[in-house]
Design a protein around this motif. Structure first.
Motif, PDB file in Angstrom:
ATOM      1  N   MET A   6       0.836  -1.188   0.000  1.00  0.00           N
ATOM      2  CA  MET A   6       0.000   0.000   0.000  1.00  0.00           C
ATOM      3  C   MET A   6       0.878   1.247   0.000  1.00  0.00           C
ATOM      4  O   MET A   6       1.854   1.318   0.743  1.00  0.00           O
ATOM      5  CB  MET A   6      -0.904   0.020   1.242  1.00  0.00           C
ATOM      6  N   PRO A   7       0.531   2.237  -0.819  1.00  0.00           N
ATOM      7  CA  PRO A   7       1.300   3.483  -0.804  1.00  0.00           C
ATOM      8  C   PRO A   7       1.003   4.271   0.464  1.00  0.00           C
ATOM      9  O   PRO A   7      -0.064   4.141   1.053  1.00  0.00           O
ATOM     10  CB  PRO A   7       0.781   4.228  -2.035  1.00  0.00           C
ATOM     11  N   HIS A   8       1.942   5.060   0.900  1.00  0.00           N
ATOM     12  CA  HIS A   8       1.720   5.917   2.058  1.00  0.00           C
ATOM     13  C   HIS A   8       0.891   7.115   1.606  1.00  0.00           C
ATOM     14  O   HIS A   8       1.288   7.871   0.730  1.00  0.00           O
ATOM     15  CB  HIS A   8       3.052   6.392   2.642  1.00  0.00           C
ATOM     16  N   ILE A   9      -0.274   7.268   2.183  1.00  0.00           N
ATOM     17  CA  ILE A   9      -1.182   8.343   1.803  1.00  0.00           C
ATOM     18  C   ILE A   9      -1.415   9.226   3.015  1.00  0.00           C
ATOM     19  O   ILE A   9      -1.821   8.748   4.069  1.00  0.00           O
ATOM     20  CB  ILE A   9      -2.528   7.783   1.302  1.00  0.00           C
ATOM     21  N   LYS A  10      -1.159  10.491   2.874  1.00  0.00           N
ATOM     22  CA  LYS A  10      -1.452  11.450   3.937  1.00  0.00           C
ATOM     23  C   LYS A  10      -2.892  11.914   3.768  1.00  0.00           C
ATOM     24  O   LYS A  10      -3.283  12.394   2.703  1.00  0.00           O
ATOM     25  CB  LYS A  10      -0.497  12.646   3.839  1.00  0.00           C
ATOM     26  N   LEU A  11      -3.699  11.737   4.793  1.00  0.00           N
ATOM     27  CA  LEU A  11      -5.100  12.120   4.703  1.00  0.00           C
ATOM     28  C   LEU A  11      -5.253  13.636   4.698  1.00  0.00           C
ATOM     29  O   LEU A  11      -4.513  14.347   5.349  1.00  0.00           O
ATOM     30  CB  LEU A  11      -5.882  11.536   5.879  1.00  0.00           C
ATOM     31  N   ARG A  12      -6.240  14.099   3.960  1.00  0.00           N
ATOM     32  CA  ARG A  12      -6.532  15.536   3.919  1.00  0.00           C
ATOM     33  C   ARG A  12      -7.217  15.960   5.206  1.00  0.00           C
ATOM     34  O   ARG A  12      -7.906  15.185   5.839  1.00  0.00           O
ATOM     35  CB  ARG A  12      -7.473  15.833   2.752  1.00  0.00           C
ATOM     36  N   THR A  13      -7.035  17.205   5.568  1.00  0.00           N
ATOM     37  CA  THR A  13      -7.736  17.709   6.740  1.00  0.00           C
ATOM     38  C   THR A  13      -9.087  18.319   6.371  1.00  0.00           C
ATOM     39  O   THR A  13      -9.894  18.564   7.232  1.00  0.00           O
ATOM     40  CB  THR A  13      -6.892  18.755   7.492  1.00  0.00           C
ATOM     41  N   GLU A  14      -9.334  18.559   5.074  1.00  0.00           N
ATOM     42  CA  GLU A  14     -10.655  19.062   4.674  1.00  0.00           C
ATOM     43  C   GLU A  14     -11.651  17.923   4.863  1.00  0.00           C
ATOM     44  O   GLU A  14     -11.460  16.836   4.356  1.00  0.00           O
ATOM     45  CB  GLU A  14     -10.685  19.487   3.201  1.00  0.00           C
ATOM     46  N   ARG A  15     -12.704  18.207   5.607  1.00  0.00           N
ATOM     47  CA  ARG A  15     -13.691  17.170   5.885  1.00  0.00           C
ATOM     48  C   ARG A  15     -15.091  17.764   5.777  1.00  0.00           C
ATOM     49  O   ARG A  15     -15.306  18.921   6.112  1.00  0.00           O
ATOM     50  CB  ARG A  15     -13.482  16.616   7.291  1.00  0.00           C
ATOM     51  N   HIS A  16     -15.998  16.944   5.307  1.00  0.00           N
ATOM     52  CA  HIS A  16     -17.409  17.323   5.322  1.00  0.00           C
ATOM     53  C   HIS A  16     -18.232  16.050   5.323  1.00  0.00           C
ATOM     54  O   HIS A  16     -17.757  14.989   4.921  1.00  0.00           O
ATOM     55  CB  HIS A  16     -17.761  18.234   4.137  1.00  0.00           C
ATOM     56  N   CYS A  17     -19.451  16.165   5.779  1.00  0.00           N
ATOM     57  CA  CYS A  17     -20.328  14.996   5.889  1.00  0.00           C
ATOM     58  C   CYS A  17     -21.463  15.114   4.876  1.00  0.00           C
ATOM     59  O   CYS A  17     -22.329  15.982   5.004  1.00  0.00           O
ATOM     60  CB  CYS A  17     -20.893  14.900   7.303  1.00  0.00           C
ATOM     61  N   LYS A  18     -21.438  14.244   3.895  1.00  0.00           N
ATOM     62  CA  LYS A  18     -22.475  14.251   2.875  1.00  0.00           C
ATOM     63  C   LYS A  18     -23.846  13.903   3.473  1.00  0.00           C
ATOM     64  O   LYS A  18     -24.864  14.411   3.023  1.00  0.00           O
ATOM     65  CB  LYS A  18     -22.110  13.286   1.751  1.00  0.00           C
ATOM     66  N   PHE A  19     -23.867  13.061   4.493  1.00  0.00           N
ATOM     67  CA  PHE A  19     -25.144  12.718   5.131  1.00  0.00           C
ATOM     68  C   PHE A  19     -25.802  13.958   5.741  1.00  0.00           C
ATOM     69  O   PHE A  19     -26.980  14.196   5.541  1.00  0.00           O
ATOM     70  CB  PHE A  19     -24.942  11.649   6.215  1.00  0.00           C
ATOM     71  N   VAL A  20     -25.040  14.748   6.480  1.00  0.00           N
ATOM     72  CA  VAL A  20     -25.589  15.960   7.095  1.00  0.00           C
ATOM     73  C   VAL A  20     -25.944  16.974   6.014  1.00  0.00           C
ATOM     74  O   VAL A  20     -27.013  17.585   6.051  1.00  0.00           O
ATOM     75  CB  VAL A  20     -24.606  16.548   8.135  1.00  0.00           C
TER      76      VAL A  20
END
Length: 130
Positions: A6-20
């Motif tokens: 698996m490649p090392h992936i840095k997660l983004r800090t931008e987040r949103h909830c499609k459900f909400v």
């Protein structure tokens, strides 16, 4: 034997909830209402090769109360507000993550949220909502 790396992936800090954002919810086969798929049942997920235990979060049951009553309960309104503003820490970006027990499950986080959406894979768009 073929082994995938698996490649090392840095997660983004931008987040949103499609459900909400879509004003959606999930109802399971027993009538329990959850705000999203991630909080509908117990399971384990892996984040950076670390196991995280997920617990369900139910806000009511449609066999006992009307859906609009569940939707307008203060606990559900406050939950949607917190998620909409994403008032959760970004655990995957925290330098203390390796020694922190809050990342073991979604029960709570260091900001006092319960449940915690701090490491939600849907909010980081790693899992797509329908």
């Amino acid at each position: 034997m073929i082994q995938a790396q698996m490649p090392h992936i840095k997660l983004r800090t931008e987040r949103h909830c499609k459900f909400v954002e879509d004003k959606a919810m999930v109802i399971n086969h027993k009538g329990f209402v959850s705000p999203c798929y991630a909080l509908m049942h117990s399971y384990n997920c892996y984040i950076y090769w670390r196991i995280k235990e997920m617990y369900p979060f139910y806000l009511g049951n449609v066999t006992k109360e009307l859906l609009d009553q569940i939707w307008t309960e203060p606990i559900y309104i406050n939950f949607r507000r917190a998620v909409n503003d994403f008032q959760f820490p970004s655990c995957t970006d925290c330098k203390f993550m390796d020694g922190c027990s809050y990342v073991d499950n979604n029960d709570s986080d260091c900001w006092g949220n319960s449940p915690s959406c701090a490491e939600c894979l849907w909010s980081r768009q790693l899992i797509a909502c329908p």
